[in-house]
Design a protein around this motif. Structure first.
Motif, PDB file in Angstrom:
ATOM      1  N   ALA A 137     -15.474   0.522  -0.740  1.00 61.72           N
ATOM      2  CA  ALA A 137     -14.370   0.524   0.027  1.00 61.72           C
ATOM      3  C   ALA A 137     -14.482  -0.773   1.060  1.00 61.72           C
ATOM      4  O   ALA A 137     -13.492  -1.478   1.236  1.00 61.72           O
ATOM      5  CB  ALA A 137     -14.473   1.622   1.089  1.00 61.72           C
ATOM      6  N   ASP A 167       0.734  -0.959   0.201  1.00 56.68           N
ATOM      7  CA  ASP A 167       0.173  -0.107  -0.090  1.00 56.68           C
ATOM      8  C   ASP A 167       0.895   1.186  -0.187  1.00 56.68           C
ATOM      9  O   ASP A 167       2.073   0.989   0.152  1.00 56.68           O
ATOM     10  CB  ASP A 167      -1.052  -0.032   1.079  1.00 56.68           C
ATOM     11  CG  ASP A 167      -2.297   0.791   0.952  1.00 56.68           C
ATOM     12  OD1 ASP A 167      -2.271   1.539   0.068  1.00 56.68           O
ATOM     13  OD2 ASP A 167      -3.115   0.716   1.855  1.00 56.68           O
ATOM     14  N   THR A 184      -6.062  -3.149   6.471  1.00 52.86           N
ATOM     15  CA  THR A 184      -6.717  -3.088   5.027  1.00 52.86           C
ATOM     16  C   THR A 184      -7.829  -2.479   5.443  1.00 52.86           C
ATOM     17  O   THR A 184      -8.531  -1.923   4.186  1.00 52.86           O
ATOM     18  CB  THR A 184      -7.153  -4.547   4.998  1.00 52.86           C
ATOM     19  OG1 THR A 184      -7.892  -5.409   5.845  1.00 52.86           O
ATOM     20  CG2 THR A 184      -5.743  -5.595   4.509  1.00 52.86           C
ATOM     21  N   ASN A 185      -8.459  -1.766   6.489  1.00 49.28           N
ATOM     22  CA  ASN A 185      -9.288  -0.882   6.802  1.00 49.28           C
ATOM     23  C   ASN A 185      -9.007   0.534   6.934  1.00 49.28           C
ATOM     24  O   ASN A 185      -9.818   1.424   7.049  1.00 49.28           O
ATOM     25  CB  ASN A 185     -10.258  -1.370   7.894  1.00 49.28           C
ATOM     26  CG  ASN A 185     -11.507  -2.550   7.309  1.00 49.28           C
ATOM     27  OD1 ASN A 185     -11.950  -2.250   6.552  1.00 49.28           O
ATOM     28  ND2 ASN A 185     -11.360  -3.592   8.312  1.00 49.28           N
ATOM     29  N   ARG A 186      -7.842   0.785   6.625  1.00 53.39           N
ATOM     30  CA  ARG A 186      -7.456   2.222   6.922  1.00 53.39           C
ATOM     31  C   ARG A 186      -7.870   3.127   5.814  1.00 53.39           C
ATOM     32  O   ARG A 186      -8.219   2.710   4.663  1.00 53.39           O
ATOM     33  CB  ARG A 186      -5.726   2.168   6.888  1.00 53.39           C
ATOM     34  CG  ARG A 186      -5.389   1.412   8.045  1.00 53.39           C
ATOM     35  CD  ARG A 186      -3.772   1.707   8.080  1.00 53.39           C
ATOM     36  NE  ARG A 186      -2.919   1.653   7.191  1.00 53.39           N
ATOM     37  CZ  ARG A 186      -1.821   1.756   6.820  1.00 53.39           C
ATOM     38  NH1 ARG A 186      -1.212   2.448   8.100  1.00 53.39           N
ATOM     39  NH2 ARG A 186      -0.947   1.665   5.756  1.00 53.39           N
ATOM     40  N   THR A 230      -8.793  -7.554   0.099  1.00 50.53           N
ATOM     41  CA  THR A 230      -7.359  -7.591   0.603  1.00 50.53           C
ATOM     42  C   THR A 230      -7.201  -8.585   1.639  1.00 50.53           C
ATOM     43  O   THR A 230      -6.216  -9.100   1.942  1.00 50.53           O
ATOM     44  CB  THR A 230      -7.199  -6.167   0.855  1.00 50.53           C
ATOM     45  OG1 THR A 230      -7.335  -5.270  -0.410  1.00 50.53           O
ATOM     46  CG2 THR A 230      -5.775  -5.833   1.073  1.00 50.53           C
ATOM     47  N   TYR A 231      -8.124  -8.317   2.609  1.00 61.27           N
ATOM     48  CA  TYR A 231      -8.079  -8.989   3.809  1.00 61.27           C
ATOM     49  C   TYR A 231      -8.091 -10.600   3.513  1.00 61.27           C
ATOM     50  O   TYR A 231      -7.198 -11.539   4.256  1.00 61.27           O
ATOM     51  CB  TYR A 231      -9.257  -8.965   4.958  1.00 61.27           C
ATOM     52  CG  TYR A 231      -9.281  -9.773   6.142  1.00 61.27           C
ATOM     53  CD1 TYR A 231      -8.482  -9.706   6.937  1.00 61.27           C
ATOM     54  CD2 TYR A 231     -10.077 -10.919   5.832  1.00 61.27           C
ATOM     55  CE1 TYR A 231      -8.289 -10.820   8.059  1.00 61.27           C
ATOM     56  CE2 TYR A 231     -10.076 -11.739   6.857  1.00 61.27           C
ATOM     57  CZ  TYR A 231      -9.343 -11.636   8.038  1.00 61.27           C
ATOM     58  OH  TYR A 231      -9.543 -12.585   9.282  1.00 61.27           O
ATOM     59  N   ARG A 262     -13.489  -3.896  -1.159  1.00 65.20           N
ATOM     60  CA  ARG A 262     -11.966  -3.741  -1.411  1.00 65.20           C
ATOM     61  C   ARG A 262     -11.341  -4.206   0.057  1.00 65.20           C
ATOM     62  O   ARG A 262     -10.221  -4.962  -0.324  1.00 65.20           O
ATOM     63  CB  ARG A 262     -11.328  -2.249  -1.800  1.00 65.20           C
ATOM     64  CG  ARG A 262     -12.058  -1.945  -3.250  1.00 65.20           C
ATOM     65  CD  ARG A 262     -11.450  -0.563  -3.598  1.00 65.20           C
ATOM     66  NE  ARG A 262      -9.929  -0.457  -3.791  1.00 65.20           N
ATOM     67  CZ  ARG A 262      -9.568  -0.757  -5.051  1.00 65.20           C
ATOM     68  NH1 ARG A 262     -10.204  -1.208  -5.974  1.00 65.20           N
ATOM     69  NH2 ARG A 262      -8.199  -0.727  -5.095  1.00 65.20           N
ATOM     70  N   ASN A 263     -11.621  -3.689   0.960  1.00 62.59           N
ATOM     71  CA  ASN A 263     -11.240  -4.260   2.026  1.00 62.59           C
ATOM     72  C   ASN A 263     -11.096  -5.773   2.558  1.00 62.59           C
ATOM     73  O   ASN A 263     -10.263  -6.335   2.899  1.00 62.59           O
ATOM     74  CB  ASN A 263     -11.601  -3.455   3.374  1.00 62.59           C
ATOM     75  CG  ASN A 263     -11.211  -1.839   3.386  1.00 62.59           C
ATOM     76  OD1 ASN A 263     -10.271  -1.746   2.728  1.00 62.59           O
ATOM     77  ND2 ASN A 263     -12.077  -1.138   3.937  1.00 62.59           N
TER      78      ASN A 263
END
Length: 430
Positions: free
Chosen positions: A393, A316, A428-430, A400-401, A396-397
């Motif tokens: 969002a 990231d 991944t939730n930033r 990614t997780y 996507r999170n």
């Protein structure tokens, strides 16, 4: 002892070496002296060196780290967040110094500080210490060996299976300190053990961790090795691990890199006898301007060896991940069965990954495969989740997780797996 080197930075790192207490074991003093000599003949690697061409560690040479003289007083409550309830033994090192008040052993095997164990287990230690992780051409392994004193010693007796994991906790508390964690694991014939190496920080300033681990698996033994690097964002973490597999032994490794400004992990596995097996999984989850480099080598030196490797990177921000994985099949290592996969996920346009899986095969009756992928999240998968009511969002999170969780799921310690899942989910939730 003469510690002058041709490199001013290396000389500054060695300044604390003469203060180490001399060992009553002559060969150990000789090993240290040999390592100091090698430091004097080597230099800090640069991007002009092929093995380091993607990994710029020049920021390291601008910092003057010194080894901690003693462990900082540390209340047990400060490491509560790192305690593994399942562990049958824990060795804790604070800034590289053994902390007996934060350690225990209920495992029924040798789990103790190397400095204390070297006298009681001299023959076993001499046979392995410094013989697997060579330092002739590796300046960081040489520096670690020059500072050999405290360290983790694990010896599993013949035929003994240890159900509870052994937890090695390396805690950083001092800024601008250099620590040299050392670990020696010897699994005697028919034995089995799970070892967790855990590198953590209780402060935010810069420091250096230079770790070396040696793991010797004798005939028909089994070692499950979990390595977690979650140091702070200013740290520099450089580590070398060497594994030697005897006849029909089995080595399983999961390595997770989350922290450090710059991290480099070299893992070398030698299948030194017939029928050895290894499975090596890795995950790097980095962001901002972090650099995480993983170099591995699986050396099939004898026939009928099996190896499996899956390495993943989630990158990231403007972070940079590097993976270099070599599989060597030597002449005569027939019926080798090996596969390697490097899978990489870039979350931004500035994120970067350099991946280089390699096969070098000098035998003709083998089954070997390797591959690499670099990409972004699949647009169709994102669309599918959005069609089920998730925001973009959230979709996507979640994807990614899931990408990283595949590696985390392979950790055999429930408490650690749960905590790492929470960290991955949070990042991944930033």
């Amino acid at each position: 002892m003469n510690i002058a080197t041709g490199d001013g930075y290396l000389e500054s790192l060695l300044q604390g070496q003469p203060a180490l207490p001399a060992s009553p074991i002559a060969w150990l003093n000789g090993l240290r002296a040999d390592a100091v000599d090698r430091v004097g003949a080597l230099t800090v690697p640069t991007t002009r060196d092929e093995e380091w061409r993607f990994t710029d560690i020049s920021p390291l040479t601008g910092m003057r780290f010194q080894p901690a003289r003693s462990a900082s007083p540390l209340d047990a409550a400060r490491i509560d967040g790192f305690v593994l309830a399942e562990a049958g033994a824990r060795l804790t090192f604070v800034d590289g110094v053994y902390a007996p008040q934060l350690s225990y052993n209920k495992a029924g095997i040798v789990v103790e500080n190397l400095a204390a164990g070297v006298g009681k287990h001299a023959a076993e230690i001499e046979r392995h210490l410094g013989s697997h992780a060579g330092f002739q051409d590796n300046v960081f392994a040489a520096l670690n060996t020059a500072f050999l004193h405290d360290g983790a010693l694990i010896v599993v007796p013949r035929g003994v299976t240890v159900a509870a994991p052994v937890h090695l906790l390396f805690v950083s508390t001092q800024s601008e300190a250099a620590s040299y964690p050392r670990c020696l694991v010897v699994a005697e014939p028919g034995s089995a053990v799970t070892v967790v190496e855990d590198f953590v920080a209780l402060q935010d300033a810069a420091y250096l961790t230079n770790a070396v681990s040696e793991i010797a698996l004798l005939d028909n033994s089994s070692v499950r090795h979990v390595r977690v690097q979650r140091e702070n964002g200013a740290a520099i973490h450089i580590a070398n691990c060497a594994v030697s597999l005897a006849h029909a032994s089995r080595y399983q490794s999961v390595s997770v890199a989350l922290g450090a400004r710059i991290s480099r992990y070299n893992l070398n596995v030698l299948q030194a006898a017939e029928g050895a097996e290894c499975a090596i999984d890795g995950l790097a989850l980095i962001a901002d301007r972090q650099l995480a480099d993983s170099h591995t080598c699986i050396d099939h030196a004898q026939p009928h060896g099996v190896s499996r490797q899956l390495h993943k990177c989630i990158v990231d921000g403007a972070a940079h991940a590097v993976f270099n994985g070599k599989i060597m099949v030597r002449p005569g290592a027939q019926r080798t069965d090996s596969s390697q996969s490097s899978r990489n996920l870039l979350l931004t346009g500035k994120a970067r990954v350099d991946t280089k899986p390699q096969l070098e095969i000098f035998a003709d009756d083998v089954k070997c495969a390797h591959g690499a992928t670099v990409g972004q999240l699949d647009a169709e998968e994102v669309f599918y989740l959005r069609s089920r009511g998730l925001s973009e969002a959230a979709a996507r999170n979640l994807l990614t997780y899931a990408f990283g969780a595949e590696i985390i799921d392979r950790i055999p310690v429930a408490t650690l797996k749960r905590r790492l899942e929470q960290i991955v989910l949070a990042q991944t939730n930033r």
